[in-house]
Each structure stands twice: as structure tokens, then as C-alpha cells.
Write a protein that holds these residues in place. Structure first.
Motif, PDB file in Angstrom:
ATOM      1  N   VAL A  14      -2.040   6.174  15.130  1.00  0.00           N
ATOM      2  CA  VAL A  14      -2.813   5.956  13.915  1.00  0.00           C
ATOM      3  C   VAL A  14      -2.184   4.810  13.130  1.00  0.00           C
ATOM      4  CG1 VAL A  14      -1.490   7.681  12.610  1.00  0.00           C
ATOM      5  CG2 VAL A  14      -3.801   7.039  11.846  1.00  0.00           C
ATOM      6  N   ARG A  15      -3.021   3.974  12.556  1.00  0.00           N
ATOM      7  CA  ARG A  15      -2.584   2.892  11.661  1.00  0.00           C
ATOM      8  C   ARG A  15      -3.076   3.208  10.265  1.00  0.00           C
ATOM      9  NH1 ARG A  15      -4.442   0.418  16.406  1.00  0.00           N
ATOM     10  NH2 ARG A  15      -3.042  -1.095  17.419  1.00  0.00           N
ATOM     11  N   TRP A  16      -2.269   2.849   9.243  1.00  0.00           N
ATOM     12  CA  TRP A  16      -2.607   3.157   7.853  1.00  0.00           C
ATOM     13  C   TRP A  16      -2.619   1.890   6.999  1.00  0.00           C
ATOM     14  CZ3 TRP A  16      -4.439   7.851   7.081  1.00  0.00           C
ATOM     15  CH2 TRP A  16      -3.994   8.914   7.864  1.00  0.00           C
ATOM     16  N   TRP A  17      -3.616   1.810   6.106  1.00  0.00           N
ATOM     17  CA  TRP A  17      -3.699   0.776   5.080  1.00  0.00           C
ATOM     18  C   TRP A  17      -3.700   1.463   3.713  1.00  0.00           C
ATOM     19  CZ3 TRP A  17      -6.026   0.646   9.710  1.00  0.00           C
ATOM     20  CH2 TRP A  17      -5.952  -0.527  10.463  1.00  0.00           C
ATOM     21  N   GLU A  18      -2.890   0.975   2.780  1.00  0.00           N
ATOM     22  CA  GLU A  18      -2.871   1.571   1.445  1.00  0.00           C
ATOM     23  C   GLU A  18      -4.045   1.054   0.625  1.00  0.00           C
ATOM     24  OE1 GLU A  18       0.079   2.208  -2.418  1.00  0.00           O
ATOM     25  OE2 GLU A  18       0.740   1.012  -0.703  1.00  0.00           O
ATOM     26  N   LEU A  19      -4.670   1.948  -0.137  1.00  0.00           N
ATOM     27  CA  LEU A  19      -5.783   1.576  -1.008  1.00  0.00           C
ATOM     28  C   LEU A  19      -5.272   1.354  -2.426  1.00  0.00           C
ATOM     29  CD1 LEU A  19      -8.581   3.998   0.257  1.00  0.00           C
ATOM     30  CD2 LEU A  19      -8.052   1.669   0.986  1.00  0.00           C
ATOM     31  N   ALA A  20      -5.781   0.314  -3.063  1.00  0.00           N
ATOM     32  CA  ALA A  20      -5.280  -0.073  -4.386  1.00  0.00           C
ATOM     33  C   ALA A  20      -5.803   0.835  -5.484  1.00  0.00           C
ATOM     34  CB  ALA A  20      -5.658  -1.526  -4.676  1.00  0.00           C
ATOM     35  N   ASP A  21      -7.003   1.389  -5.304  1.00  0.00           N
ATOM     36  CA  ASP A  21      -7.584   2.249  -6.343  1.00  0.00           C
ATOM     37  C   ASP A  21      -7.984   3.581  -5.725  1.00  0.00           C
ATOM     38  OD1 ASP A  21      -9.409   0.944  -4.778  1.00  0.00           O
ATOM     39  OD2 ASP A  21     -10.976   0.882  -6.296  1.00  0.00           O
ATOM     40  N   SER A  22      -7.730   4.668  -6.471  1.00  0.00           N
ATOM     41  CA  SER A  22      -8.015   6.008  -5.977  1.00  0.00           C
ATOM     42  C   SER A  22      -8.185   6.946  -7.161  1.00  0.00           C
ATOM     43  CB  SER A  22      -6.870   6.489  -5.086  1.00  0.00           C
ATOM     44  OG  SER A  22      -6.996   7.870  -4.824  1.00  0.00           O
ATOM     45  N   PRO A  23      -9.089   7.939  -7.062  1.00  0.00           N
ATOM     46  CA  PRO A  23      -9.238   8.917  -8.161  1.00  0.00           C
ATOM     47  C   PRO A  23      -8.130   9.953  -8.161  1.00  0.00           C
ATOM     48  CG  PRO A  23     -10.711   9.462  -6.368  1.00  0.00           C
ATOM     49  CD  PRO A  23     -10.075   8.152  -6.000  1.00  0.00           C
ATOM     50  N   TYR A  24      -7.346   9.998  -7.076  1.00  0.00           N
ATOM     51  CA  TYR A  24      -6.273  10.963  -6.997  1.00  0.00           C
ATOM     52  C   TYR A  24      -5.013  10.415  -7.653  1.00  0.00           C
ATOM     53  CZ  TYR A  24      -9.304  12.874  -3.353  1.00  0.00           C
ATOM     54  OH  TYR A  24     -10.369  13.376  -2.661  1.00  0.00           O
ATOM     55  N   PRO A  25      -4.173  11.281  -8.169  1.00  0.00           N
ATOM     56  CA  PRO A  25      -2.886  10.807  -8.713  1.00  0.00           C
ATOM     57  C   PRO A  25      -1.937  10.369  -7.608  1.00  0.00           C
ATOM     58  CG  PRO A  25      -3.024  13.216  -8.824  1.00  0.00           C
ATOM     59  CD  PRO A  25      -4.377  12.731  -8.414  1.00  0.00           C
ATOM     60  N   GLU A  26      -2.188  10.816  -6.369  1.00  0.00           N
ATOM     61  CA  GLU A  26      -1.326  10.443  -5.251  1.00  0.00           C
ATOM     62  C   GLU A  26      -1.772   9.098  -4.655  1.00  0.00           C
ATOM     63  OE1 GLU A  26      -2.011  14.589  -5.959  1.00  0.00           O
ATOM     64  OE2 GLU A  26      -3.355  13.272  -4.842  1.00  0.00           O
ATOM     65  N   ARG A  27      -0.895   8.523  -3.867  1.00  0.00           N
ATOM     66  CA  ARG A  27      -1.264   7.327  -3.114  1.00  0.00           C
ATOM     67  C   ARG A  27      -2.306   7.695  -2.064  1.00  0.00           C
ATOM     68  NH1 ARG A  27       4.104   3.649  -1.760  1.00  0.00           N
ATOM     69  NH2 ARG A  27       4.468   2.923  -3.880  1.00  0.00           N
ATOM     70  N   THR A  28      -3.217   6.765  -1.802  1.00  0.00           N
ATOM     71  CA  THR A  28      -4.287   7.022  -0.841  1.00  0.00           C
ATOM     72  C   THR A  28      -4.256   5.960   0.246  1.00  0.00           C
ATOM     73  OG1 THR A  28      -5.637   8.002  -2.596  1.00  0.00           O
ATOM     74  CG2 THR A  28      -6.764   7.383  -0.555  1.00  0.00           C
ATOM     75  N   TYR A  29      -4.441   6.391   1.484  1.00  0.00           N
ATOM     76  CA  TYR A  29      -4.387   5.504   2.641  1.00  0.00           C
ATOM     77  C   TYR A  29      -5.652   5.659   3.478  1.00  0.00           C
ATOM     78  CZ  TYR A  29       0.578   5.759   1.405  1.00  0.00           C
ATOM     79  OH  TYR A  29       1.778   5.747   0.728  1.00  0.00           O
TER      80      TYR A  29
END
Length: 479
Positions: free
Chosen positions: A340-355
Motif C-alpha cells: 500500500v502507498r499513502w499520500w497525506e491530505l492537507a484538509d480533513s474534517p477529522y482532528p487526526e491526520r488523514t491519508y
């Protein structure tokens, strides 16, 4: 855009296909070639291959163009000067083109047949001139086929890029395909030199084939070595956070290069977490892969990773950004593995980091287009949904409190559709927090579907009554 759509619908018909195939042939037939411009039909074929999945049209166009060369050659061989007088008439321009074609064939011989496809109006006359000069038919057919592959491909590629919705920024295209152009020119030049040497010394055919094979295999290996190890071109592209609007704009797809002309792989999983990615995968029993954009990998590092059954991953690009990190199962090897490959998303409704993640299974190694070259890389198992669901189960086993929900973020791609994969178009959205008590479980066996516009909404998509709401239409159109 409506006019373009209308034009696409118009030519994507049996009549339109017939016109394209006949136009590709007429481009090379003496007389017709002066008034029929084959470039239009070659571009149209590439455009339909990209927009209407008419890949069967491409070999038809190549064969048709080659057939035009053979027809023109036959007319020149049997009619010669008599047919030329009728076709050229009093046109000095046409007569000049014929003389120029004969000069090219006299000076360069068979390679002149191949190169002429890149010389504009001369290409319309060279097959006829070759026939009138009684060039052996078998060798003409061979060098003509090579010329067709080169000359037709340049316009087919342009049409395919246009159909893929690629903005033709020539600077970025040249940068992307520079290795291919450089090593291609070197290989072609070396082949022409070998051809002249073998011609002078009258070498046998097996020796000629062996020499040309060595040249092209060497060019292939050097091109891959320069791309992955020596040139370090990957290290110039670093991972950056992606905004979700770009994710939707890219239709949840990632590519093995900066443009969309490559075969895509899907974004089929998302992860919101306050835990480090490496910690999550270590708990699953997975290991981190090196990547060419993230690590400076030498030949020694590469072979050491293969012996450890953790070969590096080639980079995939989301909105022109390579993955942030990649992980695989430890039981994998160079031929087959889950990763699996992951990219981080700059904006998210969650308080956690989103990938955003692309989960797939490698099942073989074969030559494929990659970052402007032909590279020996992995091919994925088309059943990416099985790989996605396997990752979900592994995460649920490692983190029983993890919440999982499926969203319908893209259209379904059936197995018969062209491409590297088939999918139901759903994305598994996983949320893992360090505070298990504060997280609510979601039943994975009863997924609720969302539209792409509600990608990170906590609210489920509305249930569609008999009279559909606008939001329901949006969700239905994304399937």
C-alpha cells in the motif's frame, strides 16, 4: 466542450471508424496523399482510444497506413513513370517531391524508407518511388513497417493525450520523456551505423539481428539504470500534502508518471489516525519499503533489499506528488507481494491526520511505461477490491476498535474495461485513534454509500425515495 462531445460521438460510429481507417490508408497512396492528410485520422484514432476505449482501432490504423505504403509501392513498381505523369501532371511541386524521394532512396537506401515518414510531403511519394526503382518488395515492406510505427505513433500519442484531458505543457512533457528521447536517438543512430557496417561486409542475417538486439537491449538497460540509480530524477519530486478537491479532480487515481497518459491505479482506501503510519503497519506485521523519490538507492541497496524480500516500490503520483510512504507484507518477494502507498491530505474534517492510499497486489514483472521510459516494473493483480478488503481485515485484527465505512467515490470499472484493474468504485474509510473508548465502531458488513461530494462528511448519503432528490442523483451518477 459540447461541440467536442458531439464530434466524439460522431466519429465513434461504424461509419466514422471506416473513414478513419480509409483515411489512414489514403495518406500514403500516390495521388491521394497530396489531398488527404493522414495526421487528422491518426490523431482521431488516438483520441477515440482514450475517450471511447477503442483500443482496437490503433492496430487497424497502423495496418491501414502500412497497406497504403504497399499499394503505392505496387503502383510504382508496375506503372512507374506512366502513373507519375498522370498523378503529377504539370505540378512542379509534386515532380520536385518525386525527385527528392528518389535522391533520398539513392543516398540512404532502405533506412531512407523508414526515415521518410518523418519528412512531411516526401513521405507521400517515397513508397511509389521505391517501387519505380524496383526496390526488393520484402525489404521495402520491413523498413516501411518501421517507418509507419514511428511516423504514425507521434500523432496517435498526441490524440491520446488530448483524449486523456492532458494539458500539453511542452516543457514538462519534454522533461518527462527526455530519457526516452536521448536513449532512443542513441539506439537509432547505433543501429544505422551497424546497418551500414553489415551492408559493407555482407554479414549474415543472424549476425545482423544479434547486433541490433544487443544495441536495443543495452539501450533499455542503460535507460533503466539512469532513471532509477544514476540520474536520481525521482529525488527531485518530494511528497507534499494533497487537498481533497485535487483528489476528487484526479478521480481518485494515481499514475506512474506526471501525466495521465499512463495506466492508472486506484485510490481505494483512506485512513484517519493520530498514530504514526509506521507504528500501525508494524502492528499489522508489515514492513516499510524504500521508494526512489524518498531514498537514494544504489545498486547494492537494491539487491540487498531483494535478498531481504523487501524490494523498493516505484513511485506513483497523485496530483504530481509521489507517495509519502509505502508498506508491504513481509511474506512478499520481488515477483509477488501485497503493498500500500499513502499520500497525506492537507484538509480533513477529522482532528487526526488523514491519508489516501492505493492498495494492490503485485503479481508479475513486465516492461511498462513509467516516467517517460519503458521500465521493467511490477504489474498489479486486476482485483484491487480483494486487496483493499484484505487490508481492512488486517487493520481490524490489529485494531479492533477501528471504525470502517465504505463510500462510493468513483464509478465502477468492469473487468472487461481497458486498464490495469477492475473495481466496484468504493473506498474504505478507516479511522484509528489512540483513545479506543472515544471511537465508535461501524459495522463493515453494512456499508453506507456516499457521493464524491460528501467524501469526508460524517452524514450518510440520503436515502433515495421514489422521487429522487438532487443529492441522490449526484450519488447515482458517480457509480
Amino acid at each position: 466542450m459540447n461541440e467536442i462531445g458531439f464530434l466524439s460521438d460522431l466519429i465513434a460510429t461504424p461509419m466514422g471508424i471506416t473513414v478513419i481507417v480509409l483515411g489512414a490508408m489514403a495518406d500514403a497512396v500516390i495521388g491521394l496523399g497530396f489531398i488527404v492528410y493522414g495526421e487528422v485520422f491518426f490523431i482521431a484514432a488516438g483520441y477515440l482510444a482514450a475517450t471511447e476505449a477503442m483500443h482496437f482501432l490503433l492496430p487497424m490504423v497502423y495496418v491501414s497506413a502500412w497497406g497504403g505504403d504497399l499499394i503505392s509501392y505496387t503502383l510504382g513498381r508496375r506503372g512507374g513513370h506512366r502513373i507519375l505523369l498522370k498523378v503529377a501532371g504539370k505540378s512542379q511541386q509534386r515532380r520536385r517531391a518525386y525527385r527528392k524521394a528518389k535522391n533520398i532512396l539513392t543516398k540512404y537506401g532502405y533506412p531512407g524508407v523508414t526515415v521518410s515518414r518523418l519528412l512531411g510531403p516526401v513521405s507521400w511519394v517515397v513508397p511509389f518511388a521505391a517501387g519505380s526503382m524496383q526496390m526488393p518488395s520484402g525489404r521495402f515492406a520491413l523498413f516501411s513497417s518501421m517507418g509507419v510505427c514511428i511516423g504514425v505513433s507521434q500523432f496517435v500519442v498526441i490524440g491520446y493525450l488530448l483524449g486523456s484531458g492532458i494539458e500539453l505543457h511542452w516543457q514538462s512533457i519534454i522533461h518527462e520523456f527526455m530519457p526516452l528521447m536521448v536513449f532512443g536517438i542513441i539506439a537509432v543512430s547505433a543501429s544505422l551505423i551497424i546497418y551500414q557496417i553489415t551492408k559493407q561486409h555482407n554479414w549474415r542475417l543472424p549476425t545482423k539481428v544479434l547486433m541490433h538486439g544487443i544495441i536495443w537491449c543495452s539501450a533499455f538497460m542503460l535507460m533503466n539504470y539512469w532513471m532509477f540509480f544514476y540520474g536520481a530524477t525521482h529525488s527531485k519530486n518530494k511528497a507534499v500534502p494533497i487537498v481533497t478537491s485535487r483528489l476528487i479532480q484526479e478521480k481518485f487515481k494515481v499514475y506512474p508518471g506526471m501525466s495521465k497518459g499512463y495506466l492508472a491505479q486506484p485510490i481505494n482506501v483512506m485512513l484517519a489516525t493520530d498514530l504514526p503510519l509506521k507504528e500501525i503497519h508494524q502492528k499489522m506485521g508489515w514492513v516499510e519499503n524504500m521508494a526512489f523519490s524518498k531514498n537514494r538507492i544504489s545498486i547494492i541497496d537494491y539487491w540487498r533489499s531483494i535478498l531481504n524480500k523487501i524490494p523498493p516500490v516505484t513511485d506513483l503520483y497523485l496530483a504530481q506528488s509521489p507517495q509519502l510512504a509505502a508498506f508491504q507484507n513481509p511474506e512478499g518477494n520481488i515477483m509477488s507481494r501485497h503493498h500500500v502507498r499513502w499520500w497525506e491530505l492537507a484538509d480533513s474534517p477529522y482532528p487526526e491526520r488523514t491519508y489516501a492510499g492505493s492498495m494492490s497486489t503485485d503479481d508479475e514483472i513486465r516492461p511498462k511505461p513509467y516516467k517517460g521510459i519503458l521500465a521493467l516494473i511490477h504489474d498489479i493483480d486486476p482485483n484491487v477490491d480483494a486487496a483493499r478488503d484484505m487490508l481492512v481485515e488486517l487493520i481490524k485484527t490489529a485494531y479492533p476498535h477501528a471504525s470502517v465505512e465504505y463510500i462510493q467515490a468513483n464509478r465502477r470499472i468492469i473487468p472487461e474495461a481497458p486498464g490495469d484493474y477492475s473495481t466496484d468504485g468504493r473506498i474504505a474509510v478507516i479511522r484509528i485513534t489512540s483513545n479506543a473508548a472515544a471511537q465508535k465502531n461501524i459495522n463493515i458488513n453494512s456499508p453506507r454509500l456516499f457521493s464524491a461530494g460528501d467524501l469526508f462528511s460524517a452524514k450518510p448519503a440520503p436515502k433515495c425515495p421514489k422521487q429522487k432528490l438532487p443529492a441522490c442523483n449526484i450519488a447515482a451518477s458517480s457509480v
